[in-house]
Each structure stands twice: as structure tokens, then as C-alpha cells.
Design an enzyme around this catalytic site. Structure first.
Site, mmCIF file in Angstrom:
data_model
loop_
_atom_site.group_PDB
_atom_site.id
_atom_site.type_symbol
_atom_site.label_atom_id
_atom_site.label_comp_id
_atom_site.label_asym_id
_atom_site.label_seq_id
_atom_site.Cartn_x
_atom_site.Cartn_y
_atom_site.Cartn_z
ATOM 1 N N CYS A 245 0.783 -1.253 0.000
ATOM 2 C CA CYS A 245 0.000 0.000 0.000
ATOM 3 C C CYS A 245 0.809 1.294 0.000
ATOM 4 C CB CYS A 245 -0.903 0.052 1.224
ATOM 5 S SG CYS A 245 -1.916 -1.405 1.504
ATOM 6 N N HIS B 99 -2.234 6.792 4.707
ATOM 7 C CA HIS B 99 -1.130 5.818 4.752
ATOM 8 C C HIS B 99 0.181 6.330 4.176
ATOM 9 C CE1 HIS B 99 -0.424 1.185 4.957
ATOM 10 N NE2 HIS B 99 -0.076 1.833 6.053
#
Ligand SMILES: *[C@@H]1O[C@H](CO)[C@@H](O)[C@H](O)[C@H]1NC(C)=O
Ligand SMILES: *[C@@H]1O[C@H](CO)[C@@H](O)[C@H](O)[C@H]1NC(C)=O
Ligand SMILES: *[C@@H]1O[C@H](CO)[C@@H](O)[C@H](O)[C@H]1NC(C)=O
Ligand SMILES: *[C@@H]1O[C@H](CO)[C@@H](O)[C@H](O)[C@H]1NC(C)=O
Ligand SMILES: *[C@@H]1O[C@H](CO)[C@@H](O)[C@H](O)[C@H]1NC(C)=O
Length: 484
Positions: A73, A129
Site C-alpha cells: 500500500c 497511509h
């Protein structure tokens, strides 16, 4: 009934011209990221997956059949935002866990910071993130006018709680404030409603950049029953729930697409849809027939499901494009679309002509990853791919489960020690069955040399230890910036 009325009207009359050339308005940009969506988890490739909305847009647009992302990610999002490979920003090793003082360094300019200079309104909805131990790494400090979502990598789809290193905390914000009004609304539904609200209240004469990184379909495997029931014939629970999650994502996408049509924003808009990495086959996803899974540099971990769609800006549509595109390319591509030039020295190259009219790719090679913590790397050079130090833990080919089959049983981690080097011709052998490292020594040598050249510019990976100061108990039970 003709389902493509716009296409019939526009074919043959539209030609793309950068906004600068006739004083036109920069196009709206909608950038949708699915999380952990596998190669074989989309309806346009696998008829067992029910994604009618995504399929319709993919088929009206351009299906990107050779589009690459990073194995996990954080690094892929780093590429979308900066145009740099993770091994040039320190983000190449694994992801940002909630308790780690780890971030994309502040010296890197994020895409929305540049788009704002030419008048874009910029909104982020979903998973960040990219760093949140200090406010300066968070969305509204990195070019977004508004943010609605969570800072870390995963959480419960309803309670927005996340546990890390034995700490448990709530993680959801509107701009910089903790936000509870959406608690217990299933996240794609919440994000779809937020996106719709932004789109319907947006002045369409002002360019819009909407960055929409959904939580779906990352673990934990959670979905309302009506979506799980769409796959009642799948007997493996993980796979059944995962597929339901994909359909829930599709429903939210459909709602957003409808708002874009209703408001006429889609009259001057490019929509990009991409996964952030390949599917975790060990958590219900599927990349068949590609090899490997999320967190590996196999094609199954890095060759992403993606498409672009525009009603007016593409001169060639409704086909499958096989040109090589990498996640770092979106940054210069979208800048060019907005009439801007990136600073020299970034890793991305503009692929605007490739997506507009199918022109040959503007690249012939790329770096899958160079991870100096695990000492493993992979690069692409023409049709060849070199893997050094192993591709990761899941090294097999995992077909979708047959009726009644136990999926977790087929997807076992393969602990076999990887050879130091492997070489594949991924054009002729897209499923990576034939290691050529013994039979093509000259090619192997050339790629080893190329890898050495790349390594000279490596920025050491950030690999900090968990910091107890991150504990949500110091912040009223919320994961919060302020401790690095
Ligand atoms: C898409 O890629 C796959 C795998 O490399 C290939 O088999 C297939 O032919 C491609 N599709 C098209 C329509 O070119
Ligand atoms: C979020 O920030 C934007 C831009 O400053 C502002 O317009 C909006 O009102 C803010 N929303 C909230 C709830 O603070
Ligand atoms: C290729 O990429 C470079 C760097 O982004 C850009 O200047 C150039 O215009 C691109 N060429 C094409 C054909 O898109
Ligand atoms: C499926 O296989 C896994 C791993 O072998 C095992 O732990 C699990 O209990 C099995 N599930 C069922 C329903 O048989
Ligand atoms: C990294 O891996 C390569 C090939 O697998 C090996 O030759 C080299 O010694 C390793 N380096 C370190 C620092 O472990």
C-alpha cells in the site's frame, strides 16, 4: 437500448488539446484507488465477479492491461503522490504501521500542491497511509483542501478502530478533527456519500481533483450480508466475503459515477481507476493466472487492475491497452493534463498520449522495487524481468477456489529458499513459469548491471522501531499526529 449514447455522439469529433493551447479549462481529475484488489477480482476480466458499474466505465474507457504498482500500500500511494519510486523516497520497505515514526519526507511535493497552483480544488476521501506521526505529513498539510478518512493502513469497516503493537485506537478525521458522525456506517457507503456530496456541490467551472483511495477491499474481511449473499455459491467463507466487498465497492463507485454524469462534471473529466497492489490470495483475493500475491514482486503482486475513462478527452476508447505504465507515471501524466510540467529528475514519465490515443508507452523499463532491508529487488528491462533475492513469501499460482474447496488450504506460504537471481521474459511468459537465468546468461548479466546502476541512487529505507509515544491513550483514544 443503446448503452453508449455519448460515444455515438462524440466519435470522430473530439480531439484532445492541452488546456493551455486554447485557453480551455483544465479537466477535472477523479483518481480512484481500490485497496488490495486482485488481477482476477474485476468483472471485466472475471465474469464471476459482479462489478457492473466498474465494468461499464472500463469498457467505455481504456482498460490498462500492463499497468504496474508496488507490492504493498504505502509505496504505491507514494508513487501516485510524488512521481518518485519508493527506493528514492525511503518508502521501499513494507508499509507505515500506526506506531512507526515513518513518512514520505516533507521535501517531496505532492500532486495536489501543484494542482492548486492552477486553480484546482483538491479533496481526499479514504485511506491516507503516507505518514501521520506529525501534522506536516497529513493530507491537509500536503495539498488537500479537505480530507475525510483515516490516516493509517487498515481498520474496522464500521467502528474505525485499529490495533497496532498492542495499542488500540480510533482513526477517522474530517480535515484535522476527529469525526464520529459516520461511525458504524460501512466505509464504502460513507465514502460514496461524501464523494457524491463534494461532486454535487462543486462549481463545475473550477477544476476538481478528487483523490478517492477506498478502504475496500483490504482486510478485515467485512461486508453487509446482502453483498455476501450475491456469492452464495462460493463455499469458502473468505472468498465469499471478499467478493461481496468488491461488489460493495462497485456500488459506491456507481453512485459517484452517477453524480459525475448528473452534474456534467464528466463533460471535461479524466477518471483513473487503479488498485494499489495485487490481491492478497491468503485473504480471499485472486490474481489467477498471474503468479504470486500482494507483498511480492511477482506479476500477481505488481501488475494491477486499472482503467481510465473520459467522455470527451480520449480519442481512442473501448479497447484493451497493452502499453507499459507504472504508478509513478500518473504524477507527470496528470500534471500535463492540467497544463503543468513536473520538475526534472522525477522517475515518472508522462503517458498522456498513451492513454489518449494508444501511442507507444513512454517507458521501456522500470523498477519493481529495491528493498535494502530484505535485500531483494526486481527490475524490468524491455520484455525481461530480473528478480534478485526472491520475490516474497507467496510464490505459487492460486486458481479461484472450486465449489466446496478450502481456499486457505491451497494458498500456503511457500518457504522454499529463492535462488539468488531469477530471469523471466514476461511478454512471452506472463505467468512466470520459466526461469531463464541459466539459459540466457548474457541477458542475465545485462540486467544485473542495470540493477547495479539503479542501486547507486538508492535512498536507505526508513525502518524505524515502534514508538510507545504513538499510543492513542495519550490522545483521548485516537491515533493522532504529534509524536515525531
Ligand atoms: C492482457 O494481458 C494478458 C496477460 O499478459 C494477455 O494474455 C492478454 O492477451 C492481454 N489482453 C489483450 C486483449 O491484449
Ligand atoms: C475543511 O477545510 C476546508 C478548507 O479549509 C474548509 O472549507 C472546510 O470548511 C473544512 N471543514 C471542516 C469541517 O472544518
Ligand atoms: C514522455 O515523458 C516525458 C517526461 O515526462 C515528457 O516530457 C514527454 O512529453 C513524454 N512523451 C510523450 C510522447 O508523451
Ligand atoms: C481450511 O484450511 C485451513 C488451513 O489448512 C484450516 O486451518 C481450516 O480449518 C480449513 N477450513 C475448513 C472449513 O475446512
Ligand atoms: C544480497 O543478495 C545478493 C544476491 O542474492 C548477494 O549476492 C549479496 O551478498 C546480498 N547482500 C547482502 C548485504 O546480504
Amino acid at each position: 437500448m443503446n448503452v453508449f449514447p455519448q460515444l455515438v455522439v462524440f466519435v470522430g469529433v473530439v480531439c484532445f488539446c492541452p488546456p493551455s493551447c486554447h485557453g480551455g479549462k483544465p479537466p477535472h481529475i477523479i483518481f480512484v484507488v481500490a485497496d488490495d484488489l486482485g488481477w482476477n477480482d474485476v468483472g471485466w476480466r472475471n465474469p464471476d465477479i459482479l462489478t457492473p458499474n466498474l465494468d461499464r466505465y472500463a469498457r467505455k474507457g481504456v482498460i490498462l492491461n500492463d499497468s504496474y504498482v508496488q507490492p504493498v500500500c504505502t509505496p504505491s500511494r507514494n508513487c501516485f503522490m510524488t512521481g518518485f519510486y519508493p527506493f528514492h523516497t525511503g518508502m521501499q520497505h513494507f508499509v507505515i504501521l500506526a506506531s512507526l515514526p515513518k513518512f514520505v519526507p516533507a521535501k517531496f511535493t505532492f500532486l495536489p500542491q501543484l494542482l492548486k497552483k492552477v486553480g484546482y480544488k483538491t479533496h481526499a476521501i479514504g485511506k491516507w497511509h503516507l505518514g501521520s506521526c506529525n501534522w506536516k505529513y497529513t493530507p491537509t498539510y500536503r495539498g488537500f483542501d479537505t480530507f475525510f478518512g483515516f490516516h493509517n493502513g487498515n481498520q474496522d469497516y464500521y467502528s474505525r478502530m485499529r490495533a497496532d503493537d498492542g495499542f488500540n485506537g480510533f482513526d477517522f478525521r474530517l480535515n484535522t478533527s476527529v469525526f464520529h458522525a459516520g461511525d458504524y456506517v460501512y466505509s464504502p457507503t460513507l465514502y460514496g456519500a461524501r464523494a457524491e456530496q463534494i461532486i454535487r456541490s462543486h462549481d463545475k467551472d473550477t477544476p476538481l481533483y478528487l483523490y478517492l483511495p477506498f478502504q475496500s477491499v483490504h482486510e478485515p474481511l467485512e461486508v453487509p450480508k446482502r453483498f455476501e449473499d450475491m456469492y452464495a455459491h462460493i463455499q469458502t467463507k473468505d472468498r465469499r466475503v471478499y467478493c461481496g466487498m468488491v461488489s460493495a465497492l462497485d456500488e459506491a463507485f456507481g453512485r459517484i459515477a452517477q453524480a459525475l454524469e448528473d452534474t456534467g462534471i464528466d463533460d471535461n473529466m479524466l477518471l483513473v481507476f487503479t488498485t494499489d497492489n495485487g490481491g492478497p490470495t491468503y485473504r480471499g483475493a485472486n490474481n489467477w493466472p498471474l503468479r504470486g500475491a500482494k507483498a511480492t514482486t511477482w506479476q500477481g503482486g505488481t501488475r494491477g487492475s486499472a482503467f481510465v475513462y473520459s467522455k470527451t478527452l480520449l480519442s481512442k476508447t473501448a479497447y484493451i491497452n497493452n502499453e507499459m505504465i507504472h504508478a509513478v507515471d500518473w504524477f507527470p501524466t496528470l500534471l500535463e493534463l492540467a497544463g503543468l510540467q513536473p520538475e526534472p529528475g522525477i522517475d515518472g514519465v508522462s503517458q498522456l498520449q498513451t492513454i489518449i490515443n494508444g501511442a507507444p508507452s513512454n517507458r521501456t523499463e522500470f523498477v519493481y522495487n529495491i528493498d535494502d532491508v530484505t535485500n531483494s529487488s526486481a527490475i524490468r528491462y524491455g520484455d525481461y524481468k530480473l528478480i534478485q533475492g526472491g520475490a516474497g513469501s507467496y510464490n505459487g499460482w492460486y486458481p479461484p477456489p472450486k465449489s466446496g474447496e478450502n481456499y486457505s488450504k491451497i494458498v500456503n506460504e511457500d518457504e522454499t529458499k529463492a535462488p539468488a537471481y531469477m530471469l523471466f521474459n514476461v511478454k512471452e511468459d506472463p505467468t512466470e513459469h520459466h526461469d531463464l537465468s541459466q539459459t540466457q546468461p548474457e541477458v542475465l548479466q545485462r540486467l544485473k548491471q542495470r540493477l547495479q546502476e539503479w542501486m547507486t541512487s538508492l535512498v536507505p529505507a526508513q525502518n524505524p522501531k515502534p514508538d510507545p509515544k504513538s499510543n492513542p491513550k495519550y490522545y483521548g483514544g485516537n491515533w493522532s499526529p504529534g509524536w515525531c
